[in-house]
Design an enzyme around this catalytic site. Sequence first.
Site, PDB file in Angstrom:
ATOM      1  N   ASP A   1       0.781  -1.172  -0.069  1.00 47.71           N
ATOM      2  CA  ASP A   1       0.021  -0.055  -0.025  1.00 47.71           C
ATOM      3  C   ASP A   1       0.709   1.121  -0.045  1.00 47.71           C
ATOM      4  O   ASP A   1       1.722   1.303   0.869  1.00 47.71           O
ATOM      5  CB  ASP A   1      -1.155  -0.041   1.082  1.00 47.71           C
ATOM      6  CG  ASP A   1      -1.842   1.019   1.200  1.00 47.71           C
ATOM      7  OD1 ASP A   1      -2.443   1.265   0.063  1.00 47.71           O
ATOM      8  OD2 ASP A   1      -1.964   1.896   2.406  1.00 47.71           O
TER       9      ASP A   1
ATOM     10  N   THR B   1      -3.175   5.567  -4.192  1.00 46.32           N
ATOM     11  CA  THR B   1      -2.182   6.510  -3.856  1.00 46.32           C
ATOM     12  C   THR B   1      -0.788   6.072  -4.228  1.00 46.32           C
ATOM     13  O   THR B   1      -0.088   7.067  -4.804  1.00 46.32           O
ATOM     14  CB  THR B   1      -1.905   5.992  -2.357  1.00 46.32           C
ATOM     15  OG1 THR B   1      -1.820   4.507  -2.040  1.00 46.32           O
ATOM     16  CG2 THR B   1      -3.156   6.497  -1.314  1.00 46.32           C
TER      17      THR B   1
ATOM     18  N   ASP C   1      -9.314   0.203   1.272  1.00 43.64           N
ATOM     19  CA  ASP C   1      -9.115   0.811   0.020  1.00 43.64           C
ATOM     20  C   ASP C   1     -10.388   0.126  -0.892  1.00 43.64           C
ATOM     21  O   ASP C   1     -11.071   1.182  -1.514  1.00 43.64           O
ATOM     22  CB  ASP C   1      -7.918  -0.125  -0.818  1.00 43.64           C
ATOM     23  CG  ASP C   1      -6.705   0.590  -0.438  1.00 43.64           C
ATOM     24  OD1 ASP C   1      -6.578   1.483   0.602  1.00 43.64           O
ATOM     25  OD2 ASP C   1      -5.725   0.429  -1.130  1.00 43.64           O
TER      26      ASP C   1
HETATM   27  P1  ADP Z   1      -2.823   2.494  -6.037  1.00 44.89           P
HETATM   28  O1  ADP Z   1      -2.248   2.395  -4.737  1.00 44.89           O
HETATM   29  O2  ADP Z   1      -2.792   3.541  -7.000  1.00 44.89           O
HETATM   30  O3  ADP Z   1      -4.426   2.022  -6.199  1.00 44.89           O
HETATM   31  P2  ADP Z   1      -2.463  -0.526  -6.756  1.00 44.89           P
HETATM   32  O4  ADP Z   1      -1.272  -1.377  -6.264  1.00 44.89           O
HETATM   33  O5  ADP Z   1      -3.935  -0.603  -6.023  1.00 44.89           O
HETATM   34  O6  ADP Z   1      -2.156   1.093  -6.774  1.00 44.89           O
HETATM   35  O7  ADP Z   1      -2.859  -0.599  -8.229  1.00 44.89           O
HETATM   36  C1  ADP Z   1      -4.006  -0.043  -9.111  1.00 44.89           C
HETATM   37  C2  ADP Z   1      -3.542  -0.336 -10.428  1.00 44.89           C
HETATM   38  O8  ADP Z   1      -3.760  -1.595 -10.700  1.00 44.89           O
HETATM   39  C3  ADP Z   1      -4.836   0.546 -11.351  1.00 44.89           C
HETATM   40  O9  ADP Z   1      -4.285   0.893 -12.452  1.00 44.89           O
HETATM   41  C4  ADP Z   1      -5.734  -0.571 -11.566  1.00 44.89           C
HETATM   42  O10 ADP Z   1      -6.331  -0.414 -12.738  1.00 44.89           O
HETATM   43  C5  ADP Z   1      -4.774  -1.852 -11.692  1.00 44.89           C
HETATM   44  N1  ADP Z   1      -5.511  -3.161 -11.812  1.00 44.89           N
HETATM   45  C6  ADP Z   1      -6.090  -3.603 -10.769  1.00 44.89           C
HETATM   46  N2  ADP Z   1      -6.592  -4.769 -11.246  1.00 44.89           N
HETATM   47  C7  ADP Z   1      -6.100  -5.210 -12.579  1.00 44.89           C
HETATM   48  C8  ADP Z   1      -6.352  -6.288 -13.462  1.00 44.89           C
HETATM   49  N3  ADP Z   1      -6.901  -7.284 -13.135  1.00 44.89           N
HETATM   50  N4  ADP Z   1      -5.759  -5.966 -14.732  1.00 44.89           N
HETATM   51  C9  ADP Z   1      -4.823  -4.915 -14.713  1.00 44.89           C
HETATM   52  N5  ADP Z   1      -4.639  -3.970 -13.785  1.00 44.89           N
HETATM   53  C10 ADP Z   1      -5.351  -4.041 -12.800  1.00 44.89           C
HETATM   54 MG    MG Z   2      -5.267   0.156  -5.129  1.00 39.95          MG
END
Ligand code: ADP
Ligand code: MG
Length: 550
Positions: free
Chosen positions: A69, A102, A398
Amino acid sequence: MVQAMVGNLGGQPILILPEGSMRTTGKDAQKQNITAARAVAEAVRSTLGPKGMDKMLVDSIGDIVITNDGVTILEEMEIEHPAAKMMVEVAKTQNEEVGDGTTTAVIIAGELLKKAEELLEQEIHPTVITKGFKIAKDESMKILDEIGKPVSLEDTETLKKIAVTSMYGKSAEKASTHLAQLVVDAIKMVAEKKDGKTIVDTDNVKREKKHGGSSDETELVRGIVIDKEIVHPAMPRTINDAKIALVDVALEVKETETDAEIRITSPEQMQAFIDQEQKMLRGMVDKVVASGANVLVCQKGIDDLAQHYLAKKGVMACRRAKKSDMEALAKATGGRIVTSLEDLSSEDLGYAKTVEERKIAGESMTFVRDCKDPKSVTILVRGSTEHVVDEYDRSIEDAVGAVASALENGKIVAGAGSPEAEVSSRLKKFAQKFPGREQLAIKAFADALEVVPRSLAENAGLDPIDMLVELRAKHENGGVMYGVDLVAGKINDAFAAGVIEPLKVKLQAITSASEAAEMILRIDDVITAGKLSRGGMPPGMPPGMEGGEE
Ligand code: ADP
Ligand code: MG
């Protein structure tokens, strides 16, 4: 100790800053700030998306946090550099405003600064860059709003996909449909409709963690769960139609605070003394009973004897409840926290349909179910170990934030880097309307947004260049929803694949990223005060001057 003066008096240089302070100006200041801020973005970039890696953070006393995170990593890192701290602020703002996205916000900010650095090297003035960035940001908002699709409280399946995407962003294994269902159920219970708008107060969705067990045992409780047991074995374990007294005062006889000695000279005196104490405790219990309460939640202690009296009267009690639990209980049950038993009356009591003690992973917890305010719910988060539960808890937080902001804003977009790619593609066309240097800045902004699909691909071990080429081609030909399909390893319609995010997460991520980048770029002078020495004095100050003048 004011030494601030200006310039040069008769050839004599004048100190304008206290001794020990440091100053960096112009290009050096910019370079240093950009480097520091980019280092922060680099640190979290590998965690983006479902295939992102986790970080293990060990603090100075050896406590371990394992997480993916963004905001947690940055908060734990104890970052010192002022520009780097501004990046941490980006993550915090994002977390407060929308509760997700984030990492995205921070890496976009980092990439904007990287692009800005290239422009600075081409002798483009920071003011021109920040102006271009601002134009690009405003246009991005418009584009995002255009590509957003409506969503409402009735679209359960879509809401679940939002929850899954948000949790999947953390780590694939944490995205169970079970957890997504719980999150959506919880939100549905607390959501309210006002003038056609859906309002979700996420404070009404409490989370309580308990390790031991598996994530499948995570459950949604209509009401409040407190991590306390019922104090006395003779008390009832379940109370229906609970009338709850919330008390912030101990049911104990205060020990004498000073070292006053009580001389007892005869057994009669001893007995009288004990009798007196019993009488006081009984008096306290009588007050609770007289109010009509059948449940007592005490923020302080309850004496053994008072427990015994309470049990005899059939009152169930918990002691040493957390302040936050007391407040949540007051809100949920409609009760009032009293600080003196004299004040306790029937009007102060809260109401819940049942209060019961249950054993969870071998420990007793108290469940206050179906409170007066039905909008209070708790997700009891379970998982094998403390670290696992903590990370589940963050994922659930989240997901709750994501579903809530989708409903409040009423719009959603596809994820997997598709919105960033679409905005980037449209911005590049839009940039052509502007003259030379500004155009470069807008284009740089457009390029920077591609860091999201690029990092998603990289973190999944895919070739980022191949992916970007294919992605750009799709978006140039109207493939608005196309993103990186991390499973199939190619570019696919992310919406159809169920990767769905709230529009607000994207709006906020781009806004806070560009504002932070602009702010960092506008700085050309960094003045750092000398570090305070351990005695709390700036270095160079003569001894014996603590306390200061005046
Ligand atoms: P953040 O802290 O920015 O939320 P995350 O590690 O949660 O970062 O990642 C979010 C990103 O992962 C977003 O761009 C979301 O669209 C992408 N994402 C989530 N699930 C999938 C998936 N199944 N395939 C591709 N991208 C994904
Ligand atoms: Mg996220």
